[in-house]
Design a protein around this motif. Structure first.
Motif, PDB file in Angstrom:
ATOM      1  N   LEU A 114       1.016  -1.814  -0.312  1.00 45.56           N
ATOM      2  CA  LEU A 114      -0.098  -0.677  -0.059  1.00 45.56           C
ATOM      3  C   LEU A 114       0.681   1.257   0.390  1.00 45.56           C
ATOM      4  O   LEU A 114       0.218   2.684  -0.555  1.00 45.56           O
ATOM      5  N   GLY A 115       1.937   1.525   0.715  1.00 48.62           N
ATOM      6  CA  GLY A 115       2.772   2.400   0.415  1.00 48.62           C
ATOM      7  C   GLY A 115       3.274   2.818  -0.539  1.00 48.62           C
ATOM      8  O   GLY A 115       4.123   3.708  -1.165  1.00 48.62           O
ATOM      9  N   TYR A 138       1.811  -0.574   7.833  1.00 51.75           N
ATOM     10  CA  TYR A 138       2.563  -1.450   8.622  1.00 51.75           C
ATOM     11  C   TYR A 138       1.014  -1.880  10.121  1.00 51.75           C
ATOM     12  O   TYR A 138       1.773  -2.841  10.608  1.00 51.75           O
ATOM     13  N   ARG A 139       0.681  -0.595  10.595  1.00 53.04           N
ATOM     14  CA  ARG A 139      -0.534  -0.961  11.232  1.00 53.04           C
ATOM     15  C   ARG A 139      -1.374  -2.482  11.426  1.00 53.04           C
ATOM     16  O   ARG A 139      -1.674  -3.624  11.633  1.00 53.04           O
ATOM     17  N   ILE A 140      -1.784  -2.091  10.120  1.00 51.37           N
ATOM     18  CA  ILE A 140      -2.793  -4.060   9.511  1.00 51.37           C
ATOM     19  C   ILE A 140      -1.577  -4.950   9.429  1.00 51.37           C
ATOM     20  O   ILE A 140      -2.532  -6.090   9.585  1.00 51.37           O
ATOM     21  N   TYR A 173       3.040  -8.942  11.960  1.00 51.03           N
ATOM     22  CA  TYR A 173       4.236  -8.262  11.225  1.00 51.03           C
ATOM     23  C   TYR A 173       4.620  -6.971  12.559  1.00 51.03           C
ATOM     24  O   TYR A 173       4.441  -6.343  11.576  1.00 51.03           O
ATOM     25  N   LYS A 174       6.477  -6.998  12.257  1.00 52.23           N
ATOM     26  CA  LYS A 174       6.800  -5.750  12.638  1.00 52.23           C
ATOM     27  C   LYS A 174       8.203  -5.686  12.439  1.00 52.23           C
ATOM     28  O   LYS A 174       8.940  -6.944  12.561  1.00 52.23           O
TER      29      LYS A 174
END
Length: 296
Positions: free
Chosen positions: A222-223, A284-286, A293-294
């Motif tokens: 998405l980014g 990243y939140r999703i 994942y982080k």
């Protein structure tokens, strides 16, 4: 205390940190041009301050709006096919039992990724041009009129998407092959005992095991929804296909470097970067919520 204890490791990171500061953060000083009627001979200190006028012009110019629309269309389709095709190819390649054939196919589909867009654009022009190989077949064998693949606005987007897929799907397939290789073989053995055939094993074992990685890659993509690929478009497009092929990056290049509208070009680039930053944070939140994942 931590730095003193591991100072050799921090020292190794120092060249990379300096590089990032000089080439990534240093140029950000120039973002002030987005709020100015920037004139090179006056510099950033002498150019007139106009506030948000450059940003308002983004939505007043038809060319700028069309570039945003083109970017979204091309980028979204690239993301979708760039996820689906590597998944399918990874599953199919995993089903090949001949090691030699499997490695040969892997090598063939990986190779295009390591070619530059300048090289690929030259190959495509030779193949898809009016006097290229495909049009020679069309006119010589079938007696039809030549097709202007790179000059027809209706054909330019499909050409861009297919060529991007051909170049990158092999490299994207690596992640999914690694995910498949990490699946516990006992899952397949249990499903085989239950009478599942190969297609049922793919559907009920392989795909569910790949799902966390698919979610991660899809959300992180998405980014890049406003990144349709400057290198590719710049090397393939021409004024005939601006209506469907001109993207934000190429529009910024023309409006700022070629037409001298430096403030406006900076505003368009800053607008794109701001939206991309928001999308990256959301993605990243999703990814953390659904796939745990982080990075940190």
């Amino acid at each position: 205390m931590e730095i003193r204890k591991h100072w050799p490791l921090y020292l190794l990171c120092l060249p990379a940190l300096v590089f990032v500061l000089i080439f990534s953060y240093g140029p950000m000083v120039g973002l002030v041009m987005a709020f100015q009627d920037y004139k090179p001979w006056l510099g950033m200190t002498g150019s007139r301050w106009i506030g948000l006028d450059n940003f308002e012009r983004i939505f007043q110019y038809e060319e700028a709006t069309q570039a945003i629309v083109n970017t979204l269309i091309i980028a979204v389709i690239k993301i979708v096919v760039g996820i689906i095709v590597p998944i399918v190819m990874a599953i199919l390649l995993n089903e090949i039992r001949l090691a030699g054939l499997k490695k040969s196919i892997q090598t063939l589909v990986y190779l295009p990724h390591f070619l530059s867009w300048v090289t690929i654009a030259g190959i495509m022009i030779d193949i898809l041009g009016l006097d290229g190989g495909i049009n020679r077949i069309i006119t010589g064998w079938f007696g039809s009129e030549p097709i202007f693949f790179l000059g027809d606005p209706n054909l330019f987007r499909p050409t861009v998407i297919v060529s991007d897929l051909w170049k990158n799907f092999g490299f994207g397939m690596i992640v999914y092959l690694a995910t498949i290789a990490g699946i516990d073989p006992s899952f397949y053995e249990a499903s085989e005992i239950d009478g599942a055939n190969r297609w049922q094993q793919i559907w009920h074992v392989t795909l569910p095991s790949m799902l966390p990685m698919i979610i991660v890659i899809a959300t992180l993509s998405l980014g890049g929804i406003l990144d349709a690929g400057f290198d590719q478009i710049f090397n393939l497009y021409n004024p005939l296909v601006y209506s469907t092929g001109d993207i934000i990056d190429t529009y910024v290049y023309r409006s700022s470097l070629l037409n001298g509208q430096y403030g406006f070009g900076t505003a368009v680039g800053l607008f794109k970067s701001g939206i991309s930053l928001i999308l990256i944070v959301i993605s990243y939140r999703i990814a953390y919520k659904f796939a745990n994942y982080k990075i940190f």
